[in-house]
Design an enzyme around this catalytic site. Structure first.
Site, mmCIF file in Angstrom:
data_model
loop_
_atom_site.group_PDB
_atom_site.id
_atom_site.type_symbol
_atom_site.label_atom_id
_atom_site.label_comp_id
_atom_site.label_asym_id
_atom_site.label_seq_id
_atom_site.Cartn_x
_atom_site.Cartn_y
_atom_site.Cartn_z
ATOM 1 N N HIS A 19 0.819 -1.211 0.000
ATOM 2 C CA HIS A 19 0.000 0.000 0.000
ATOM 3 C C HIS A 19 0.853 1.261 0.000
ATOM 4 O O HIS A 19 0.339 2.352 -0.267
ATOM 5 C CB HIS A 19 -0.895 -0.014 1.241
ATOM 6 C CG HIS A 19 -2.284 0.491 1.021
ATOM 7 N ND1 HIS A 19 -2.875 0.617 -0.222
ATOM 8 C CD2 HIS A 19 -3.229 0.909 1.918
ATOM 9 C CE1 HIS A 19 -4.110 1.078 -0.079
ATOM 10 N NE2 HIS A 19 -4.343 1.269 1.196
ATOM 11 N N ASN A 67 -6.751 6.942 4.430
ATOM 12 C CA ASN A 67 -8.133 7.337 4.158
ATOM 13 C C ASN A 67 -8.412 8.818 4.408
ATOM 14 O O ASN A 67 -9.548 9.268 4.211
ATOM 15 C CB ASN A 67 -9.113 6.466 4.962
ATOM 16 C CG ASN A 67 -8.901 6.558 6.455
ATOM 17 O OD1 ASN A 67 -7.981 7.235 6.908
ATOM 18 N ND2 ASN A 67 -9.733 5.878 7.214
ATOM 19 N N ASP A 92 -0.818 2.736 -5.333
ATOM 20 C CA ASP A 92 -0.895 1.308 -5.653
ATOM 21 C C ASP A 92 -2.204 0.971 -6.350
ATOM 22 O O ASP A 92 -3.257 1.500 -6.008
ATOM 23 C CB ASP A 92 -0.764 0.477 -4.374
ATOM 24 C CG ASP A 92 -1.804 0.850 -3.320
ATOM 25 O OD1 ASP A 92 -1.801 2.010 -2.860
ATOM 26 O OD2 ASP A 92 -2.643 -0.008 -2.968
ATOM 27 N N ASN A 113 -9.012 3.945 -0.878
ATOM 28 C CA ASN A 113 -9.448 4.934 0.107
ATOM 29 C C ASN A 113 -8.692 6.250 0.001
ATOM 30 O O ASN A 113 -9.260 7.323 0.256
ATOM 31 C CB ASN A 113 -9.309 4.367 1.520
ATOM 32 C CG ASN A 113 -10.342 3.305 1.816
ATOM 33 O OD1 ASN A 113 -11.454 3.340 1.297
ATOM 34 N ND2 ASN A 113 -9.995 2.344 2.661
#
Length: 246
Positions: A19, A67, A92, A113
């Site tokens: 991530h 997020n 990503d 997110n």
């Protein structure tokens, strides 16, 4: 001025996660381009200023967790009086095979997110550099996959991808997206043309993908050899052949 944003989660426990490939890419740009200043904290992010292809560039890594990434991006855009078209985000992408890069402006978030948050704060009309990390195969495994570290074998494609992104960031400044993608593709696969959708970094069909950048040639089993005839077998064969001819 261009703001290049890398998405990730802050903290050493996340540093090697899939991530965090956006953070990794922006760190590579910073490391391989000496014009950039040391990182400093502002806009709820780490930022660095430098020059690429004669243009001022701000590198930005939001420190708000994934997020809430849009808070930092929106604050920087307002401070510098920029528009969404001056923002480029590296992140990503599950829906691209490992090592593949695609660039687009606008579009959906794909469930990411960080992108959802940026969309909410500045709209959708910014450039997205999608860095393929592959998909684990089922929705239930996605969270553990993206928050897991890259495997050792991933370094075969990850290192050349990050280095090539960094060394060709000037092409992003001039919006030469096609050439940028081709150079990354060539560095990862050794081939000069950008990959078609559905292919792997090594140009193999999906069913054969192993996650490594090199190609393993399939080995075909040779047919077993029949034993050679001995003298007795040859004599019996001759006698039987003579009987059948009568």
């Amino acid at each position: 001025m261009l703001v290049i944003v890398g998405l990730g989660n802050p903290g050493t426990q996340y540093a090697k996660n899939r991530h965090n490939i956006g953070f990794m890419a922006v760190d590579a740009i910073h490391r391989r381009n000496p014009s950039f200043t040391p990182w400093r904290k502002r806009f709820q992010a780490e930022t660095s200023e430098g020059n690429l292809a004669g243009e001022k560039v701000i590198l930005l890594k939001p420190q708000t967790y994934m997020n809430e990434s849009g808070q930092a991006v929106g604050a920087a855009m307002r401070f510098f009086k920029l528009s969404p078209s001056d923002i480029t985000v590296l992140y990503d992408e599950l829906d691209l095979v490992p090592g593949k890069v695609k660039i687009k402006v606008g579009g959906g978030s794909g469930g990411h997110n960080g992108i959802k948050s940026i969309d909410a704060h500045i709209g959708k009309d910014y450039r997205r550099v999608r860095l393929g990390i592959g998909h684990p195969g089922s929705k239930e495994r996605v969270t553990g996959y993206v928050l897991g570290d890259f495997a050792k074998v991933d370094q075969d494609w990850l290192e050349p991808l990050l280095d090539t992104v960094a060394d060709n960031a000037d092409l992003l400044v001039h919006s030469n997206d096609g050439e940028f993608m081709n150079r990354v593709h060539k560095a990862v696969t050794g081939k000069g043309d950008n990959m078609p959708e559905g292919s792997t970094p090594a140009g193999r069909p999906k069913a054969a993908r192993t996650g490594q950048s090199h190609i393993r040639q399939a080995r075909t089993k040779a047919k077993p050899e029949m034993p050679k005839e001995g003298p007795l077998a040859a004599m019996l064969k001759g006698l039987l052949g003579s009987k059948d001819s009568n």
